[in-house]
Motif scaffolding. Structure first.
Motif, PDB file in Angstrom:
ATOM      1  N   GLY A   1       0.804  -1.218   0.000  1.00  0.00           N
ATOM      2  CA  GLY A   1       0.000   0.000   0.000  1.00  0.00           C
ATOM      3  C   GLY A   1       0.836   1.267   0.000  1.00  0.00           C
ATOM      4  N   ILE A   2       2.039   1.200  -0.543  1.00  0.00           N
ATOM      5  CA  ILE A   2       2.919   2.364  -0.588  1.00  0.00           C
ATOM      6  C   ILE A   2       2.446   3.323  -1.670  1.00  0.00           C
ATOM      7  CG2 ILE A   2       5.278   3.146  -1.044  1.00  0.00           C
ATOM      8  CD1 ILE A   2       6.222   0.418  -0.014  1.00  0.00           C
ATOM      9  N   ALA A   3       2.373   4.600  -1.343  1.00  0.00           N
ATOM     10  CA  ALA A   3       1.905   5.608  -2.295  1.00  0.00           C
ATOM     11  C   ALA A   3       2.985   5.899  -3.334  1.00  0.00           C
ATOM     12  CB  ALA A   3       1.530   6.890  -1.563  1.00  0.00           C
ATOM     13  N   LEU A   4       2.559   5.967  -4.602  1.00  0.00           N
ATOM     14  CA  LEU A   4       3.443   6.332  -5.690  1.00  0.00           C
ATOM     15  C   LEU A   4       3.049   7.695  -6.238  1.00  0.00           C
ATOM     16  CD1 LEU A   4       3.548   2.930  -7.645  1.00  0.00           C
ATOM     17  CD2 LEU A   4       5.069   3.709  -5.824  1.00  0.00           C
ATOM     18  N   ASP A   5       3.885   8.237  -7.108  1.00  0.00           N
ATOM     19  CA  ASP A   5       3.568   9.534  -7.709  1.00  0.00           C
ATOM     20  C   ASP A   5       2.454   9.365  -8.734  1.00  0.00           C
ATOM     21  OD1 ASP A   5       4.857   8.264  -9.793  1.00  0.00           O
ATOM     22  OD2 ASP A   5       6.119   9.973 -10.310  1.00  0.00           O
ATOM     23  N   ASP A   6       2.047  10.470  -9.355  1.00  0.00           N
ATOM     24  CA  ASP A   6       0.909  10.448 -10.275  1.00  0.00           C
ATOM     25  C   ASP A   6       1.148   9.542 -11.480  1.00  0.00           C
ATOM     26  OD1 ASP A   6      -0.448  12.177  -8.640  1.00  0.00           O
ATOM     27  OD2 ASP A   6       0.086  13.979  -9.773  1.00  0.00           O
ATOM     28  N   ASN A   7       2.414   9.343 -11.852  1.00  0.00           N
ATOM     29  CA  ASN A   7       2.733   8.492 -12.992  1.00  0.00           C
ATOM     30  C   ASN A   7       2.966   7.038 -12.600  1.00  0.00           C
ATOM     31  OD1 ASN A   7       2.651  10.620 -14.923  1.00  0.00           O
ATOM     32  ND2 ASN A   7       4.667  11.298 -14.210  1.00  0.00           N
ATOM     33  N   MET A   8       2.753   6.728 -11.317  1.00  0.00           N
ATOM     34  CA  MET A   8       2.910   5.357 -10.821  1.00  0.00           C
ATOM     35  C   MET A   8       4.311   4.820 -11.102  1.00  0.00           C
ATOM     36  SD  MET A   8       0.051   4.638  -9.389  1.00  0.00           S
ATOM     37  CE  MET A   8      -0.029   2.865  -9.227  1.00  0.00           C
ATOM     38  N   ARG A   9       5.312   5.662 -10.951  1.00  0.00           N
ATOM     39  CA  ARG A   9       6.686   5.262 -11.249  1.00  0.00           C
ATOM     40  C   ARG A   9       7.607   5.390 -10.052  1.00  0.00           C
ATOM     41  NH1 ARG A   9      10.525   7.524 -16.195  1.00  0.00           N
ATOM     42  NH2 ARG A   9      12.234   6.030 -15.870  1.00  0.00           N
ATOM     43  N   TYR A  10       7.428   6.457  -9.266  1.00  0.00           N
ATOM     44  CA  TYR A  10       8.326   6.716  -8.148  1.00  0.00           C
ATOM     45  C   TYR A  10       7.577   6.646  -6.823  1.00  0.00           C
ATOM     46  CZ  TYR A  10      11.234   8.582 -11.910  1.00  0.00           C
ATOM     47  OH  TYR A  10      11.951   8.735 -13.067  1.00  0.00           O
ATOM     48  N   VAL A  11       8.315   6.287  -5.763  1.00  0.00           N
ATOM     49  CA  VAL A  11       7.754   6.238  -4.419  1.00  0.00           C
ATOM     50  C   VAL A  11       7.708   7.655  -3.845  1.00  0.00           C
ATOM     51  CG1 VAL A  11       8.166   5.439  -2.057  1.00  0.00           C
ATOM     52  CG2 VAL A  11       8.500   3.873  -3.979  1.00  0.00           C
ATOM     53  N   THR A  12       6.608   7.987  -3.220  1.00  0.00           N
ATOM     54  CA  THR A  12       6.446   9.301  -2.597  1.00  0.00           C
ATOM     55  C   THR A  12       6.982   9.267  -1.168  1.00  0.00           C
ATOM     56  OG1 THR A  12       4.460   9.726  -3.913  1.00  0.00           O
ATOM     57  CG2 THR A  12       4.777  11.076  -1.936  1.00  0.00           C
ATOM     58  N   VAL A  13       7.862  10.226  -0.827  1.00  0.00           N
ATOM     59  CA  VAL A  13       8.460  10.289   0.503  1.00  0.00           C
ATOM     60  C   VAL A  13       8.436  11.717   1.030  1.00  0.00           C
ATOM     61  CG1 VAL A  13      10.006   8.304   0.193  1.00  0.00           C
ATOM     62  CG2 VAL A  13      10.768  10.582  -0.519  1.00  0.00           C
ATOM     63  N   ASP A  14       8.608  11.846   2.349  1.00  0.00           N
ATOM     64  CA  ASP A  14       8.744  13.178   2.931  1.00  0.00           C
ATOM     65  C   ASP A  14      10.231  13.488   3.121  1.00  0.00           C
ATOM     66  OD1 ASP A  14       9.603  11.783   5.179  1.00  0.00           O
ATOM     67  OD2 ASP A  14       7.726  12.047   6.283  1.00  0.00           O
ATOM     68  N   ARG A  15      10.541  14.573   3.834  1.00  0.00           N
ATOM     69  CA  ARG A  15      11.936  14.984   3.977  1.00  0.00           C
ATOM     70  C   ARG A  15      12.755  14.005   4.817  1.00  0.00           C
ATOM     71  NH1 ARG A  15      13.588  19.886   2.446  1.00  0.00           N
ATOM     72  NH2 ARG A  15      15.178  19.973   4.100  1.00  0.00           N
ATOM     73  N   LYS A  16      12.079  13.144   5.566  1.00  0.00           N
ATOM     74  CA  LYS A  16      12.778  12.101   6.323  1.00  0.00           C
ATOM     75  C   LYS A  16      12.876  10.802   5.535  1.00  0.00           C
ATOM     76  CE  LYS A  16      11.662  13.863  10.929  1.00  0.00           C
ATOM     77  NZ  LYS A  16      11.082  13.534  12.264  1.00  0.00           N
ATOM     78  N   MET A  17      12.501  10.867   4.259  1.00  0.00           N
ATOM     79  CA  MET A  17      12.521   9.712   3.350  1.00  0.00           C
ATOM     80  C   MET A  17      11.532   8.629   3.770  1.00  0.00           C
ATOM     81  SD  MET A  17      14.604  11.298   1.601  1.00  0.00           S
ATOM     82  CE  MET A  17      14.383  10.239   0.206  1.00  0.00           C
ATOM     83  N   GLN A  18      10.523   9.024   4.546  1.00  0.00           N
ATOM     84  CA  GLN A  18       9.502   8.081   4.989  1.00  0.00           C
ATOM     85  C   GLN A  18       8.350   8.049   3.998  1.00  0.00           C
ATOM     86  OE1 GLN A  18       8.527   7.716   9.221  1.00  0.00           O
ATOM     87  NE2 GLN A  18       6.368   7.951   8.701  1.00  0.00           N
ATOM     88  N   THR A  19       7.844   6.863   3.724  1.00  0.00           N
ATOM     89  CA  THR A  19       6.681   6.712   2.852  1.00  0.00           C
ATOM     90  C   THR A  19       5.411   6.915   3.674  1.00  0.00           C
ATOM     91  OG1 THR A  19       6.350   4.335   3.238  1.00  0.00           O
ATOM     92  CG2 THR A  19       7.994   4.968   1.571  1.00  0.00           C
ATOM     93  N   ASN A  20       4.278   6.695   3.044  1.00  0.00           N
ATOM     94  CA  ASN A  20       3.006   6.808   3.763  1.00  0.00           C
ATOM     95  C   ASN A  20       2.771   5.627   4.696  1.00  0.00           C
ATOM     96  OD1 ASN A  20       2.694   5.266   1.253  1.00  0.00           O
ATOM     97  ND2 ASN A  20       0.562   5.036   1.895  1.00  0.00           N
ATOM     98  N   VAL A  21       3.595   4.583   4.589  1.00  0.00           N
ATOM     99  CA  VAL A  21       3.465   3.415   5.462  1.00  0.00           C
ATOM    100  C   VAL A  21       4.494   3.535   6.580  1.00  0.00           C
ATOM    101  CG1 VAL A  21       3.578   0.898   5.618  1.00  0.00           C
ATOM    102  CG2 VAL A  21       2.669   1.988   3.555  1.00  0.00           C
ATOM    103  N   GLU A  22       4.034   3.599   7.816  1.00  0.00           N
ATOM    104  CA  GLU A  22       4.935   3.768   8.950  1.00  0.00           C
ATOM    105  C   GLU A  22       5.962   2.644   8.990  1.00  0.00           C
ATOM    106  OE1 GLU A  22       4.371   5.136  13.539  1.00  0.00           O
ATOM    107  OE2 GLU A  22       3.394   3.242  12.986  1.00  0.00           O
ATOM    108  N   GLY A  23       7.227   3.043   9.122  1.00  0.00           N
ATOM    109  CA  GLY A  23       8.297   2.065   9.206  1.00  0.00           C
ATOM    110  C   GLY A  23       8.937   1.743   7.869  1.00  0.00           C
ATOM    111  N   ILE A  24       8.407   2.272   6.770  1.00  0.00           N
ATOM    112  CA  ILE A  24       8.988   2.025   5.450  1.00  0.00           C
ATOM    113  C   ILE A  24       9.536   3.334   4.887  1.00  0.00           C
ATOM    114  CG2 ILE A  24       8.609   1.239   3.097  1.00  0.00           C
ATOM    115  CD1 ILE A  24       6.516  -0.617   4.061  1.00  0.00           C
ATOM    116  N   TYR A  25      10.791   3.295   4.502  1.00  0.00           N
ATOM    117  CA  TYR A  25      11.485   4.448   3.951  1.00  0.00           C
ATOM    118  C   TYR A  25      11.960   4.110   2.535  1.00  0.00           C
ATOM    119  CZ  TYR A  25      11.479   5.738   8.868  1.00  0.00           C
ATOM    120  OH  TYR A  25      11.070   6.026  10.153  1.00  0.00           O
ATOM    121  N   ALA A  26      12.319   5.116   1.770  1.00  0.00           N
ATOM    122  CA  ALA A  26      12.814   4.892   0.417  1.00  0.00           C
ATOM    123  C   ALA A  26      13.914   5.897   0.118  1.00  0.00           C
ATOM    124  CB  ALA A  26      11.695   5.005  -0.607  1.00  0.00           C
ATOM    125  N   ALA A  27      14.846   5.507  -0.756  1.00  0.00           N
ATOM    126  CA  ALA A  27      15.963   6.388  -1.077  1.00  0.00           C
ATOM    127  C   ALA A  27      16.520   6.036  -2.449  1.00  0.00           C
ATOM    128  CB  ALA A  27      17.062   6.263  -0.018  1.00  0.00           C
TER     129      ALA A  27
END
Length: 302
Positions: free
Chosen positions: A242-268
């Motif tokens: 259930g990780i949120a992707l960008d509008d083009n369904m290509r990249y993972v969406t993260v905040d400034r802490k590199m955290q995704t919308n799912v707690e405990g999952i980060y991306a870089a």
């Protein structure tokens, strides 16, 4: 089999973002594991001449040195691709090729974004009309149909096995299987028809996929072709978690802490979007490694 003590941080990906994340999480005394084959990183085959404080250097050397650094801080490595991820009782469960269930408090996804293509006639024209790059996304559309999977790695093998739950027949076409023995045995015990030593030369059909041609001159009638070259990618893992992707369904969406919308999952790294440069990957890996380690330690206190 399941690891008895959960890891604090498991990193998916073996490139510069993942290595930098491993260095920083391990330095914070977080029990860290990196999953993935180093040769899957696009940097492994490249030469770098635009990275700060370095003249021209091979990507292979950068990755080797980085892994040595991470290992020196206590990071562990497993040269296995990931087949599936789930979450239960507050922990993530990761199943690699050897079927050993790995549990962890946090995950950093640093797998890059390359979606390899076959480059054969009909592939581009029939995309979305029977050609797919995501078994987990599209398998349900092929109930009781005959399908083919192209690829020699874990994504292809795992995808072929998954498709046996939907399709009436599954053909796996590959040059030479390059997977762990446990996964190879599961594949051979399944109903999948393996065409090893073969490759697809053309995908045929008018408004939808109807068949494939192979390099030995044979033809197989299929309704779908799943192109799974390499390891399991972001689309598949995102759909599982259930990780949120960008509008083009290509990249993972993260905040400034590199955290995704799912707690405990980060991306870089490249998986979070352009610029697709090592400098960005390393910086994001640093942030993700620190934040994932802090998150895991907070769970311990709670």
């Amino acid at each position: 089999m399941q690891n008895p003590t959960p890891y604090d941080v498991v990193i998916l990906g073996s490139g510069p973002a993942g290595i930098q994340a491993a260095i920083h999480s391990a330095r914070k005394k977080a029990r860290t594991l990196m999953l993935g084959r180093v040769t899957n990183s696009s940097l492994y085959w490249a030469h770098v001449e635009n990275y700060c404080c370095m003249f021209k250097i091979s990507g292979e050397e950068i990755l080797r040195t980085g892994r040595e650094q991470a290992a020196g801080f206590g990071a562990e490595f497993m040269e296995q691709d990931v087949l599936s991820i789930s979450k239960q009782d507050g922990l993530f469960s990761i199943v690699p090729e050897n079927d050993e269930v790995i549990t962890t408090k946090s995950i950093i996804i640093a797998m890059g974004t390359t979606r390899n293509k076959l480059g054969v006639p009909g592939e581009k024209r029939l995309l979305g009309k029977g050609v797919s790059y995501c078994v987990d996304c599209d398998a349900g559309f092929y109930r009781n149909d005959i399908v083919a999977v192209a690829g020699c790695g874990s994504a292809a093998a795992g995808g072929a096995l998954a498709l046996t739950q939907y399709a009436s027949a599954v053909h796996l076409v590959c040059d030479k299987l390059d997977i762990a023995d446990a996964l190879k045995q599961r594949l051979k015990e399944s109903s999948v028809t393996i065409h090893e030593g073969r490759s697809i030369t053309e995908i045929k059909g008018e408004n939808a996929v109807q068949s494939i041609n192979m390099d030995d001159g044979s033809n197989i009638d299929v309704a779908g072709v799943f192109i799974e070259l390499g390891a399991k990618g972001v689309l598949e893992l995102a759909s599982e978690l259930g990780i949120a992707l960008d509008d083009n369904m290509r990249y993972v969406t993260v905040d400034r802490k590199m955290q995704t919308n799912v707690e405990g999952i980060y991306a870089a790294g490249d998986i979070t979007g352009p610029p697709l440069q090592m400098a960005k990957a390393v910086g994001e890996g640093c942030v993700a490694g620190v934040e994932a380690a802090v998150f895991a330690k907070r769970l311990k206190r709670d």
